[in-house]
Each structure stands twice: as C-alpha cells, then as structure tokens.
Design an enzyme around this catalytic site. Structure first.
Site, PDB file in Angstrom:
ATOM      1  N   GLY A  69       0.805  -1.216   0.000  1.00 33.17           N
ATOM      2  CA  GLY A  69       0.000   0.000   0.000  1.00 33.17           C
ATOM      3  C   GLY A  69       0.834   1.260   0.000  1.00 33.17           C
ATOM      4  O   GLY A  69       0.286   2.365   0.059  1.00 33.17           O
ATOM      5  N   SER A 101      -3.336   1.839  -4.832  1.00 29.83           N
ATOM      6  CA  SER A 101      -3.063   3.143  -4.233  1.00 29.83           C
ATOM      7  C   SER A 101      -3.945   3.396  -3.021  1.00 29.83           C
ATOM      8  O   SER A 101      -3.680   4.316  -2.245  1.00 29.83           O
ATOM      9  CB  SER A 101      -3.277   4.251  -5.268  1.00 29.83           C
ATOM     10  OG  SER A 101      -4.605   4.220  -5.775  1.00 29.83           O
ATOM     11  N   HIS A 108      -5.135  15.502   2.710  1.00 32.28           N
ATOM     12  CA  HIS A 108      -4.587  14.478   3.600  1.00 32.28           C
ATOM     13  C   HIS A 108      -3.927  15.117   4.811  1.00 32.28           C
ATOM     14  O   HIS A 108      -3.741  16.338   4.863  1.00 32.28           O
ATOM     15  CB  HIS A 108      -3.557  13.608   2.863  1.00 32.28           C
ATOM     16  CG  HIS A 108      -4.176  12.549   2.007  1.00 32.28           C
ATOM     17  ND1 HIS A 108      -4.578  12.777   0.716  1.00 32.28           N
ATOM     18  CD2 HIS A 108      -4.480  11.252   2.263  1.00 32.28           C
ATOM     19  CE1 HIS A 108      -5.095  11.673   0.210  1.00 32.28           C
ATOM     20  NE2 HIS A 108      -5.048  10.725   1.131  1.00 32.28           N
ATOM     21  N   HIS A 109      -3.525  14.264   5.742  1.00 34.50           N
ATOM     22  CA  HIS A 109      -2.824  14.707   6.942  1.00 34.50           C
ATOM     23  C   HIS A 109      -1.446  15.265   6.589  1.00 34.50           C
ATOM     24  O   HIS A 109      -0.876  14.940   5.540  1.00 34.50           O
ATOM     25  CB  HIS A 109      -2.685  13.554   7.944  1.00 34.50           C
ATOM     26  CG  HIS A 109      -2.086  12.319   7.344  1.00 34.50           C
ATOM     27  ND1 HIS A 109      -0.730  12.107   7.253  1.00 34.50           N
ATOM     28  CD2 HIS A 109      -2.674  11.239   6.767  1.00 34.50           C
ATOM     29  CE1 HIS A 109      -0.501  10.949   6.666  1.00 34.50           C
ATOM     30  NE2 HIS A 109      -1.664  10.397   6.358  1.00 34.50           N
ATOM     31  N   LYS A 115       1.713  13.096   5.450  1.00 37.54           N
ATOM     32  CA  LYS A 115       1.782  12.364   4.177  1.00 37.54           C
ATOM     33  C   LYS A 115       2.934  12.906   3.342  1.00 37.54           C
ATOM     34  O   LYS A 115       3.022  14.113   3.095  1.00 37.54           O
ATOM     35  CB  LYS A 115       0.462  12.480   3.408  1.00 37.54           C
ATOM     36  CG  LYS A 115       0.435  11.621   2.153  1.00 37.54           C
ATOM     37  CD  LYS A 115      -0.955  11.495   1.591  1.00 37.54           C
ATOM     38  CE  LYS A 115      -0.977  10.613   0.352  1.00 37.54           C
ATOM     39  NZ  LYS A 115      -0.498   9.246   0.611  1.00 37.54           N
TER      40      LYS A 115
END
Length: 238
Positions: A75, A101, A135-136, A139
């Site tokens: 992943g 992904s 995203h956070h 990332k």
C-alpha cells in the site's frame, strides 16, 4: 491467518488492531528499529505480508518477500515508476503481488464510480474536470496515489485531457490536481465538473484508517495461496 507487517507506523498499527479484532495473527512486525529481523526465516511463518513503509524502501521490501516466496500486498505510494519492474520480477519469481493506491473498499467503489461518470461526461465539453485531495500533514507524497489513480482514469475517458499537473492550470489539455495538507485528515478525494451553468462533484471522505486496514487484510486473505499479480478489482469482483 498469519500476517507479516512490513512497516509499523500508523497504518501498520491500524492493521494490527483490525487483525486482532478479526482473530488473525501478526507473526512478524518490521520497523526501522528491527530491520535485522526482516529475514526469509522469519517471513516463512506468514501466509502473506502487508507492506506499508515509504517510497524509498518499498521496492526492496517487496522483492525480499517475493524471494522468500511470501505473497505480498503493498500500500506504499510514491514509487510507481518502479511498478513495471516489480511486476516483471514477480513473474520471474513466480510470486504473488497485489498493489493498490488505496485499500479502502469505499475508495475502490469510488474508482468504479469515477470511471462511469467520466464515460458519461466525456462528450460534454462544456464541463471542466478537476481533482482535489486533502490528507494529513505527515503524508510524504503529493498528489496522493489515490488522486493519481483517479487522474489516470479520467485521462483514459476524457480525451481533451492529455496529462495531469499538481497545481492550478489554465491549459485546457492539463488535468488539475490540487493537494492540500491539514492536521488529522485521513483522506478526502473530490472529482469536480464545472460548467457555466451548473456543477457536479463526487467525493469520498475517510473517517479514519480502519477502512484502509480492513481492505488490506481482505487483500492479503485473497492472495494467500495464489500465484500472480492482482488488484483490488480482483478482490472485490469489480
């Protein structure tokens, strides 16, 4: 099921928690602090390995699992330039490999929805399509691997777009991807179609990492005992 976790960050811990809830066993946990334990002898106790590390180590980690004849689910994103080589290596080793992904079942259904909507919109040139992903802040890659998958699907269906760019653009042949990073956001992906008279969008929002963990475990169970190269479409029958 017996699982080797290659990478023990936030995703690794989420997978471990979900595995225990499901009654599965984590027989090996590899992090930066115990790389010496990442051996064929230790891998042999696993039915499958799940790899979530970083773009710089993913290829080596995947090959090590294949060398040990252990099915591997990956992943990690940000290394896709090496994907053709990994697929070739898997075939040479008669191995088992699954990459996506995004392991979320909801996201993979969203992929199917994106393809279908893009097919419908392909003949309506008045709509300008774009992607936004959030995203956070931890990332490491931008755009996200999920956004790239969505973009590639759009490029396949909407022929006026020739390539994607990770920025705003006025070039009509470029597909715009806007990446935003905010605290504590597991992942939001939006496809936008804007015209002079109306606006269409589809969005997938993750509440937490549990959906990704559940999907990764489902994928690992699917490939255990199989040979070949697979995707989440195979797992979900899409």
């Amino acid at each position: 099921m017996k699982i080797a976790l290659i990478g023990y960050g936030k995703m690794g811990r989420a997978i471990e928690e979900t595995a225990r809830e499901n009654g599965d066993d984590i027989v090996l946990k590899i992090s930066s602090s115990n790389k010496d334990e990442f051996t064929a002898d230790n891998l042999k106790y696993a039915d499958a390995a799940i790899e979530f590390t970083n773009p710089h180590s993913a290829v080596e980690n995947i090959k090590k699992c294949m060398d040990a004849n252990i099915p591997v689910v990956c992943g990690t994103t940000g290394w896709l330039k090496d994907l053709p080589g990994i697929k070739s290596y898997c075939e040479q080793q008669n191995g088992t490999f699954l990459f996506t992904s995004n392991f979320s079942i909801g996201v993979n259904l969203f992929f199917a929805l994106n393809e279908y909507l893009a097919s419908l919109m392909s003949s309506h040139k008045e709509y300008e399509v774009s992607i936004e992903e959030v995203h956070h802040t931890q990332k490491k890659d931008a755009p996200s691997g999920t956004a790239i998958t969505l973009a590639e699907q759009l490029l396949e269906k909407i022929k006026t777009k020739k390539s994607w760019v990770n920025d705003k653009t006025n070039n009509e042949s470029e597909l715009e991807i806007i990446s935003k990073r905010m605290d504590d956001v597991p992942g939001i992906h939006t496809i936008k179609y804007n015209s002079p008279i109306d606006y269409i969008e589809i969005t997938h929002s993750a509440y937490n990492r549990k959906g990704f963990a559940s999907g990764a475990l489902l994928a690992a169970k699917f490939i255990a005992g199989k040979k070949g190269i697979f995707t989440m479409k195979d797992v979900l029958g899409l």
